[in-house]
Design a protein around this motif. Structure first.
Motif, PDB file in Angstrom:
ATOM      1  N   THR A   9       0.826  -1.198   0.000  1.00 22.31           N
ATOM      2  CA  THR A   9       0.000   0.000   0.000  1.00 22.31           C
ATOM      3  C   THR A   9       0.864   1.252   0.000  1.00 22.31           C
ATOM      4  O   THR A   9       0.591   2.228  -0.714  1.00 22.31           O
ATOM      5  N   ILE A 235      -4.561  -5.906   0.529  1.00 25.78           N
ATOM      6  CA  ILE A 235      -3.966  -4.856  -0.289  1.00 25.78           C
ATOM      7  C   ILE A 235      -5.053  -3.934  -0.824  1.00 25.78           C
ATOM      8  O   ILE A 235      -4.934  -2.702  -0.794  1.00 25.78           O
ATOM      9  N   GLY A 238      -6.199  -1.578   1.725  1.00 28.99           N
ATOM     10  CA  GLY A 238      -5.212  -0.629   2.245  1.00 28.99           C
ATOM     11  C   GLY A 238      -4.488  -1.106   3.473  1.00 28.99           C
ATOM     12  O   GLY A 238      -3.977  -0.311   4.251  1.00 28.99           O
ATOM     13  N   GLN A 247      -1.026   4.995   5.881  1.00 23.78           N
ATOM     14  CA  GLN A 247      -0.828   5.138   4.454  1.00 23.78           C
ATOM     15  C   GLN A 247      -0.155   6.475   4.155  1.00 23.78           C
ATOM     16  O   GLN A 247      -0.148   7.381   4.969  1.00 23.78           O
ATOM     17  N   GLY A 253      -6.015   1.993   7.266  1.00 24.89           N
ATOM     18  CA  GLY A 253      -6.522   0.879   6.488  1.00 24.89           C
ATOM     19  C   GLY A 253      -7.783   0.313   7.120  1.00 24.89           C
ATOM     20  O   GLY A 253      -8.070   0.534   8.286  1.00 24.89           O
TER      21      GLY A 253
END
Length: 296
Positions: A9, A235, A238, A247, A253
């Motif tokens: 990510t 994935i 995230g 991120q 995520g």
């Protein structure tokens, strides 16, 4: 520690800003992280164009035009922050908020994109367990950190036949074998727990017990598919946002909302028709979550 989906990510978040951009300057604010920074780090990187961003297991690989590769590991709490004129973002994803205190900004990369747009990419790491090293692309496969890594759990390479071959004769518990980076590269505690639940296999069973004499077994096929699926879904979501992972756009995520066993000790199993309760045990010093009723 961020696992493969979190690192992927981060790679995808950095790629639009870094790939094709020239590193105008690198500012190093301390002599080391987990390991010392490369000698003459700033001078060896400044002026080079980033040709590609790749990932191997849990390592982020930043390829430069002169054949050098910057090997980055996020450690326990590392993250990259992107700042442009319009906004600031942080690619990655995590369950607990990640600190953004500027005193933990250890490396800053000033970039100029192909379109002339400027950007600043900053590596922040409160615990300083991450690292950045330089290697030559031609020697990457032989690098001590990368040599001997197993198959990637993405794509179709990992199937039931290959997993049977990799696990045949192994006496270690199945979970321990899946965490062995020499067998499958990039798998970590969270996703192994989730994959074993999906495949209906106990983390306690002997690893070699799911391998036949030749070719794939039904158990190995289920497990290979479960590993590929859980990694792919993580994935897409995230990552899992555990502890400090974030991120590059600063968001967290959401795969953690899909956990079926991880961190759900004492809760009812979510598998249709199962009346079991999620149990937590410790294997090799790490928490394992599983359902004793449906995972055999």
């Amino acid at each position: 520690m961020p696992e493969l989906p979190e690192v992927e990510t981060v790679r995808r978040g950095l790629e639009p800003v870094m790939e094709g951009a020239r590193i105008v300057a690198l500012v190093q604010r301390r002599p080391d992280l987990r390991f010392p920074f490369p000698d003459d780090f700033a001078a060896r990187v400044a002026g080079r164009r980033v040709t590609a961003l790749a990932r191997r297991a849990k390592y982020l690989l930043i390829h430069l035009e002169d054949g050098a590769v910057l090997i980055c590991h996020l450690g326990m709490s590392g993250s990259f922050r992107i700042e442009r004129r319009a906004a600031a973002d942080v690619p990655g994803s995590f369950h607990h908020a990640r600190p953004r205190d500027a005193k933990h900004d250890h490396v800053c990369l000033s970039l100029q994109g192909p379109d002339g747009e400027a950007a600043l990419v900053t590596y922040n790491d409160p615990r300083r367990f991450g690292f950045m090293l330089l290697a030559e692309a031609a020697e990457l496969d032989a690098h001590p950190l990368l040599a001997g890594l197993g198959v990637e759990p993405t794509g179709n390479a990992l199937d039931g036949a290959l997993l049977s071959e990799l696990l045949r004769g192994r006496q270690a518990p199945l979970k321990a074998a899946l965490l062995d980076q020499r067998i499958i590269a990039g798998l970590g505690n969270i996703y192994v727990c989730e994959a074993l639940w999906r495949a209906g296999l106990s983390p306690r069973r002997r690893a070699g017990s799911i391998a036949g004499q030749a070719g794939a077994t039904a158990r190995a096929g289920r497990l290979a598919e479960a590993v590929r699926t859980v990694i792919s879904e993580a994935i897409a979501a995230g990552g899992s946002s555990l502890r400090d992972h974030m991120q590059t756009d600063g968001s967290l995520g959401y795969f953690q909302h899909s956990f079926n066993v991880y961190d759900r000790e004492g809760e009812a199993c979510r598998k249709p028709g199962c009346q079991g309760t999620i149990r937590r045990i410790v294997q090799s010093g790490r928490s394992t979550f599983y359902c004793p009723a449906c995972q055999r």
